[in-house]
Design an enzyme around this catalytic site. Structure first.
Site, PDB file in Angstrom:
ATOM      1  N   ASN A 147       9.247  -4.677   9.057  1.00 12.14           N
ATOM      2  CA  ASN A 147       7.808  -4.934   9.018  1.00 12.14           C
ATOM      3  C   ASN A 147       7.413  -5.976   7.969  1.00 12.14           C
ATOM      4  O   ASN A 147       6.261  -6.062   7.569  1.00 12.14           O
ATOM      5  CB  ASN A 147       7.026  -3.636   8.797  1.00 12.14           C
ATOM      6  CG  ASN A 147       7.490  -2.853   7.573  1.00 12.14           C
ATOM      7  OD1 ASN A 147       8.362  -3.291   6.837  1.00 12.14           O
ATOM      8  ND2 ASN A 147       6.908  -1.694   7.358  1.00 12.14           N
ATOM      9  N   ARG A 285       3.228  -2.294  -3.972  1.00 11.26           N
ATOM     10  CA  ARG A 285       3.149  -0.911  -4.403  1.00 11.26           C
ATOM     11  C   ARG A 285       2.015  -0.753  -5.416  1.00 11.26           C
ATOM     12  O   ARG A 285       1.792  -1.620  -6.261  1.00 11.26           O
ATOM     13  CB  ARG A 285       4.471  -0.443  -5.031  1.00 11.26           C
ATOM     14  CG  ARG A 285       5.617  -0.272  -4.023  1.00 11.26           C
ATOM     15  CD  ARG A 285       5.331   0.816  -3.008  1.00 11.26           C
ATOM     16  NE  ARG A 285       6.403   1.008  -2.037  1.00 11.26           N
ATOM     17  CZ  ARG A 285       6.452   0.450  -0.849  1.00 11.26           C
ATOM     18  NH1 ARG A 285       5.479  -0.378  -0.458  1.00 11.26           N
ATOM     19  NH2 ARG A 285       7.451   0.709  -0.015  1.00 11.26           N
ATOM     20  N   GLN A 314      -0.061   8.382  -2.767  1.00 10.97           N
ATOM     21  CA  GLN A 314      -0.525   8.202  -1.401  1.00 10.97           C
ATOM     22  C   GLN A 314      -0.348   9.501  -0.631  1.00 10.97           C
ATOM     23  O   GLN A 314       0.759  10.036  -0.642  1.00 10.97           O
ATOM     24  CB  GLN A 314       0.217   7.044  -0.720  1.00 10.97           C
ATOM     25  CG  GLN A 314      -0.121   5.718  -1.335  1.00 10.97           C
ATOM     26  CD  GLN A 314       0.442   4.509  -0.590  1.00 10.97           C
ATOM     27  OE1 GLN A 314       0.050   3.388  -0.838  1.00 10.97           O
ATOM     28  NE2 GLN A 314       1.365   4.730   0.324  1.00 10.97           N
ATOM     29  N   HIS A 333      -2.921   1.603   3.280  1.00 12.00           N
ATOM     30  CA  HIS A 333      -1.511   1.263   3.511  1.00 12.00           C
ATOM     31  C   HIS A 333      -1.180   1.160   5.001  1.00 12.00           C
ATOM     32  O   HIS A 333      -0.383   1.934   5.548  1.00 12.00           O
ATOM     33  CB  HIS A 333      -0.567   2.250   2.829  1.00 12.00           C
ATOM     34  CG  HIS A 333       0.775   1.616   2.524  1.00 12.00           C
ATOM     35  ND1 HIS A 333       1.707   2.175   1.686  1.00 12.00           N
ATOM     36  CD2 HIS A 333       1.337   0.447   2.953  1.00 12.00           C
ATOM     37  CE1 HIS A 333       2.779   1.399   1.610  1.00 12.00           C
ATOM     38  NE2 HIS A 333       2.578   0.343   2.375  1.00 12.00           N
TER      39      HIS A 333
END
Length: 400
Positions: A147, A285, A314, A333
């Site tokens: 990705n 991050r 998260q 995210h």
């Protein structure tokens, strides 16, 4: 029989999709460096469907159960009463995504006596205590490159959204307004600005290539300098440290892994090096920056905008200050989990599992930890140490 615990994000609020916006899901034939896309023996899902949520199961159930294995899929990952913690003691493999990470701490790894492998369905394995994995002989893998380009596209979108003041302008329309002056009072052209990336790996380099047609000045810093031919091709300026990069750039995008050397690299001190009115984009991050330092820089006007696709922890708590800070373009995210990317990382997880159960070598580019040490892509991207430490309190009050 092996038990595989797969931690995925919740299904859509309205239920798992019965139809999709598109009938097909175009995919590249090969990655730019020549690496092939995931090559499992087979897949049991339709490309372009929602695979990263609980009902999607990464398309793994039929394959695993037909081979006698047990698959537990859950979104419950936090707290001592979580499904993850209940299932860990006899789990052989744990799978999760960076978007909804199962934080594999030293304590969890120590409790998982049968644990042999931790798989990241995506890229970035900082939610795993790599030191603990090395100590306990646990293999850590991720689906490298699956990705990267999806994230790079999100970076470019975020830069344009900030610089052109897109989100406030859109909200004017949604709220029934038409005040052009309000919309353009913070809008600029990206053309002629100086844009720099912290790290120029697969994502950072793709960002630079995508931005070249915008006629911007391109800058980068990385502990691995790019080949001279690439620097000439893109007319890149190399910087040996963040201070040098920040002083000259109008936009800085963070595309580096999280490890002890990069944790909180953007903080009260380093923010003083940035130009007044600079924009920061972080799809890497959340713990690369100090939470409240960013809030204060936006409120004071020193930083003109912050776009972040990553948080710590998260999911972020509802009172996380980034939800309400000014001049931001925050998302939950999503950059690396488009339906296109899910097709690749689900296939990559299937390939890793097939290799594991067949006793075949897992691709070197998928290996982060193996044989008690950093290996494969892990040896290139990470440094020894633990970047998983932290707490919700730290995230709320300035240290994540």
């Amino acid at each position: 029989m092996a038990k595989i615990v797969c931690v995925l994000y919740d299904d859509p609020v309205g239920g798992y999709p019965k139809s999709y916006a598109r009938d097909d899901c175009p995919q590249p034939k090969v990655y730019p460096d020549g690496q092939t896309l995931p090559t499992p023996k087979a897949i049991d899902f339709r490309p372009g469907t929602l695979l990263g949520s609980v009902s999607g199961e990464l398309g793994l159930r039929k394959y695993l159960e037909s081979n006698g294995h047990q698959l537990v899929v859950t979104s419950s990952k936090d707290g001592v009463d979580s499904v993850l913690d209940r299932e860990l003691p006899d789990a052989e493999i744990v799978i999760s995504q960076p978007f909804w990470p199962a934080y594999m701490t030293a304590e969890r790894i120590a409790k998982a006596k049968k644990l042999k492998m931790i798989v990241t369905a995506g890229i970035g394995s900082d939610h795993t205590d790599l030191e603990a994995a090395m100590k306990h002989g646990v293999t850590v893998t991720e689906v490298t490159y699956c990705n990267s380009h999806a994230v790079a596209e999100h970076v470019v979108m975020s830069i344009l959204a900030l610089v052109r003041n897109f989100i406030p302008s859109h909200n004017i329309i949604v709220n029934g307004g038409w005040n052009i002056a309000d919309a353009v009072s913070r809008s600029y052209d990206l053309e002629a600005m100086q844009v720099g990336t912290v790290a120029a790996g697969r994502i950072g380099l793709r960002v630079l290539r995508l931005l070249k047609p915008f006629d911007v000045g391109l800058h980068y810093m990385d502990r691995h300098r790019l080949p001279e031919a690439v620097e000439k091709e893109l007319n890149l300026t190399y910087h040996a440290n963040l201070e040098s990069l920040a002083k000259v750039c109008d936009v800085v995008t963070l595309n580096c892994p999280l490890h002890p050397e990069t944790e909180h690299m953007i903080n009260e001190k380093t923010l003083k090096c940035f130009k007044r009115g600079a924009y920061i984009v972080n799809t890497a991050r959340g713990k690369l920056v100090e939470t409240n330092a960013i809030v204060r820089a936006l409120e004071s006007g020193h930083i003109a905008g912050y776009a972040g696709d990553v948080w710590f922890p998260q999911p972020a708590p509802k009172d996380h200050p980034w939800r309400k800070m000014p001049h931001q373009a925050m998302t939950p995210h999503i950059s690396g989990t488009s339906l296109s990317a899910q097709t690749r990382y689900a296939a990559g997880v299937r390939e890793i599992l097939e290799c594991y159960f067949d006793g075949r070598p897992i691709r070197n580019e998928y290996i982060v930890v193996q044989g008690g040490k950093l290996a494969g892509v892990g040896a290139y991207s990470y440094s020894e140490g633990n970047a998983t430490k932290g707490s919700e309190e730290a995230a709320r009050f300035g240290k994540a």
